[in-house]
Design a protein around this motif. Structure first.
Motif, mmCIF file in Angstrom:
data_model
loop_
_atom_site.group_PDB
_atom_site.id
_atom_site.type_symbol
_atom_site.label_atom_id
_atom_site.label_comp_id
_atom_site.label_asym_id
_atom_site.label_seq_id
_atom_site.Cartn_x
_atom_site.Cartn_y
_atom_site.Cartn_z
ATOM 1 N N VAL A 19 0.855 -1.188 0.000
ATOM 2 C CA VAL A 19 0.000 0.000 0.000
ATOM 3 C C VAL A 19 0.894 1.242 0.000
ATOM 4 O O VAL A 19 2.045 1.176 0.442
ATOM 5 C CB VAL A 19 -0.957 0.034 1.223
ATOM 6 N N PRO A 20 0.370 2.366 -0.473
ATOM 7 C CA PRO A 20 1.180 3.593 -0.480
ATOM 8 C C PRO A 20 1.462 4.082 0.940
ATOM 9 O O PRO A 20 0.546 4.302 1.728
ATOM 10 C CB PRO A 20 0.311 4.599 -1.233
ATOM 11 N N LEU A 21 2.742 4.223 1.243
ATOM 12 C CA LEU A 21 3.172 4.725 2.543
ATOM 13 C C LEU A 21 3.879 6.059 2.350
ATOM 14 O O LEU A 21 4.529 6.285 1.330
ATOM 15 C CB LEU A 21 4.126 3.744 3.223
ATOM 16 N N ALA A 22 3.762 6.910 3.349
ATOM 17 C CA ALA A 22 4.382 8.230 3.286
ATOM 18 C C ALA A 22 5.329 8.427 4.462
ATOM 19 O O ALA A 22 5.160 7.830 5.527
ATOM 20 C CB ALA A 22 3.299 9.308 3.297
ATOM 21 N N ILE A 23 6.307 9.297 4.215
ATOM 22 C CA ILE A 23 7.230 9.722 5.260
ATOM 23 C C ILE A 23 7.174 11.244 5.311
ATOM 24 O O ILE A 23 7.237 11.909 4.281
ATOM 25 C CB ILE A 23 8.677 9.216 5.000
ATOM 26 N N GLY A 24 7.016 11.770 6.493
ATOM 27 C CA GLY A 24 7.032 13.216 6.671
ATOM 28 C C GLY A 24 8.454 13.706 6.860
ATOM 29 O O GLY A 24 9.305 12.985 7.396
ATOM 30 N N ASP A 25 8.710 14.932 6.431
ATOM 31 C CA ASP A 25 10.061 15.477 6.527
ATOM 32 C C ASP A 25 10.590 15.477 7.965
ATOM 33 O O ASP A 25 11.742 15.097 8.210
ATOM 34 C CB ASP A 25 10.147 16.873 5.907
ATOM 35 N N LEU A 26 9.767 15.849 8.918
ATOM 36 C CA LEU A 26 10.210 15.871 10.312
ATOM 37 C C LEU A 26 10.394 14.461 10.865
ATOM 38 O O LEU A 26 11.296 14.210 11.670
ATOM 39 C CB LEU A 26 9.208 16.653 11.174
ATOM 40 N N ILE A 44 6.235 13.868 2.330
ATOM 41 C CA ILE A 44 5.245 14.880 2.692
ATOM 42 C C ILE A 44 5.917 15.948 3.549
ATOM 43 O O ILE A 44 6.583 15.625 4.530
ATOM 44 C CB ILE A 44 4.077 14.254 3.486
ATOM 45 N N ASP A 45 5.717 17.208 3.153
ATOM 46 C CA ASP A 45 6.140 18.319 4.002
ATOM 47 C C ASP A 45 5.069 18.489 5.071
ATOM 48 O O ASP A 45 3.908 18.776 4.742
ATOM 49 C CB ASP A 45 6.282 19.602 3.182
ATOM 50 N N LEU A 46 5.442 18.307 6.314
ATOM 51 C CA LEU A 46 4.452 18.322 7.385
ATOM 52 C C LEU A 46 4.020 19.723 7.804
ATOM 53 O O LEU A 46 2.902 19.921 8.225
ATOM 54 C CB LEU A 46 4.991 17.568 8.609
ATOM 55 N N GLY A 47 4.901 20.695 7.691
ATOM 56 C CA GLY A 47 4.620 22.021 8.211
ATOM 57 C C GLY A 47 4.019 22.966 7.196
ATOM 58 O O GLY A 47 3.276 22.568 6.305
ATOM 59 N N GLY A 48 4.365 24.215 7.352
ATOM 60 C CA GLY A 48 3.812 25.285 6.532
ATOM 61 C C GLY A 48 2.879 26.141 7.369
ATOM 62 O O GLY A 48 2.430 25.734 8.445
ATOM 63 N N GLN A 49 2.589 27.323 6.869
ATOM 64 C CA GLN A 49 1.803 28.287 7.629
ATOM 65 C C GLN A 49 0.404 27.773 7.978
ATOM 66 O O GLN A 49 -0.042 27.891 9.116
ATOM 67 C CB GLN A 49 1.703 29.596 6.850
ATOM 68 N N ALA A 50 -0.301 27.205 7.009
ATOM 69 C CA ALA A 50 -1.668 26.729 7.265
ATOM 70 C C ALA A 50 -1.686 25.618 8.302
ATOM 71 O O ALA A 50 -2.543 25.596 9.200
ATOM 72 C CB ALA A 50 -2.320 26.258 5.967
ATOM 73 N N VAL A 51 -0.716 24.703 8.211
ATOM 74 C CA VAL A 51 -0.644 23.609 9.184
ATOM 75 C C VAL A 51 -0.279 24.157 10.557
ATOM 76 O O VAL A 51 -0.836 23.736 11.580
ATOM 77 C CB VAL A 51 0.361 22.526 8.737
ATOM 78 N N ALA A 52 0.655 25.108 10.595
ATOM 79 C CA ALA A 52 1.067 25.690 11.876
ATOM 80 C C ALA A 52 -0.113 26.336 12.604
ATOM 81 O O ALA A 52 -0.300 26.128 13.815
ATOM 82 C CB ALA A 52 2.182 26.712 11.644
ATOM 83 N N ILE A 53 -0.916 27.064 11.867
ATOM 84 C CA ILE A 53 -2.067 27.739 12.478
ATOM 85 C C ILE A 53 -3.101 26.720 12.938
ATOM 86 O O ILE A 53 -3.623 26.794 14.060
ATOM 87 C CB ILE A 53 -2.667 28.761 11.498
ATOM 88 N N GLU A 54 -3.390 25.735 12.092
ATOM 89 C CA GLU A 54 -4.380 24.721 12.466
ATOM 90 C C GLU A 54 -3.872 23.846 13.615
ATOM 91 O O GLU A 54 -4.643 23.438 14.479
ATOM 92 C CB GLU A 54 -4.758 23.865 11.254
ATOM 93 N N ALA A 55 -2.572 23.565 13.638
ATOM 94 C CA ALA A 55 -1.993 22.786 14.737
ATOM 95 C C ALA A 55 -2.151 23.537 16.061
ATOM 96 O O ALA A 55 -2.482 22.933 17.093
ATOM 97 C CB ALA A 55 -0.521 22.480 14.456
ATOM 98 N N ALA A 56 -1.935 24.836 16.034
ATOM 99 C CA ALA A 56 -2.133 25.642 17.250
ATOM 100 C C ALA A 56 -3.598 25.598 17.680
ATOM 101 O O ALA A 56 -3.898 25.475 18.884
ATOM 102 C CB ALA A 56 -1.679 27.078 17.005
ATOM 103 N N ARG A 57 -4.505 25.674 16.712
ATOM 104 C CA ARG A 57 -5.938 25.563 17.046
ATOM 105 C C ARG A 57 -6.245 24.205 17.677
ATOM 106 O O ARG A 57 -6.981 24.121 18.658
ATOM 107 C CB ARG A 57 -6.788 25.753 15.789
ATOM 108 N N ASN A 58 -5.711 23.142 17.070
ATOM 109 C CA ASN A 58 -5.962 21.808 17.611
ATOM 110 C C ASN A 58 -5.397 21.655 19.015
ATOM 111 O O ASN A 58 -6.034 21.072 19.897
ATOM 112 C CB ASN A 58 -5.389 20.740 16.679
ATOM 113 N N PHE A 59 -4.194 22.169 19.229
ATOM 114 C CA PHE A 59 -3.593 22.124 20.571
ATOM 115 C C PHE A 59 -4.500 22.837 21.565
ATOM 116 O O PHE A 59 -4.774 22.326 22.657
ATOM 117 C CB PHE A 59 -2.205 22.778 20.553
#
Length: 133
Positions: A31-38, A66-81
């Motif tokens: 199956v397709p597997l992914a690795i995140g940069d971090l 997969i690039d895990l970060g970026g501005q949109a992810v950073a903002i949504e991650a803070a919201r989720n936290f």
């Protein structure tokens, strides 16, 4: 697509048999597997010798990157936290918040063996790969 967390890769590469490493072994090449940069950084940091570093790097770079970060992810991650914190749940590692958020946003499944992801699954819709106990 399944993103595999460093918690599983580290055990897998050390030859530790867990429900998650058995699941990973059954998924590799099927199956397709992914690795995140971090995640890539965390796993490669643990390679003591150059030979192991190069072998692990080749294996992991054969997966979808997969690039895990970026501005949109950073903002949504803070919201989720903050959402989890409002429920009385404090996630111990920011990187786990970023990984979980990227998976939620991109509808990726996550294969992990880290309890910090449990609240994301229970309360925020993170989809985790089921494993046999």
């Amino acid at each position: 697509m399944i993103l595999v967390d460093s918690s599983v890769w580290i055990d897998y590469l050390r030859g530790v048999s867990t429900a998650q490493t058995v699941k990973l072994d059954s998924l590799l090449g099927r199956v397709p597997l992914a690795i995140g940069d971090l995640i890539l950084t965390v796993v490669l940091q643990g390679c003591v010798q150059d030979k192991a570093f190069n072998e692990v790097r080749r294996l992991l770079l054969s997966l979808h990157a997969i690039d895990l970060g970026g501005q949109a992810v950073a903002i949504e991650a803070a919201r989720n936290f903050r959402r989890l914190r409002a429920m009385g749940i404090t996630v111990r590692k920011t990187i786990d918040t970023v990984i979980a958020t990227r998976c939620i946003m991109d509808r990726l499944e996550l294969l992990h063996s880290d309890r910090d992801f449990d609240p994301f699954e229970q309360h925020l819709g993170l989809r985790c790969v089921p494993v046999d106990p």
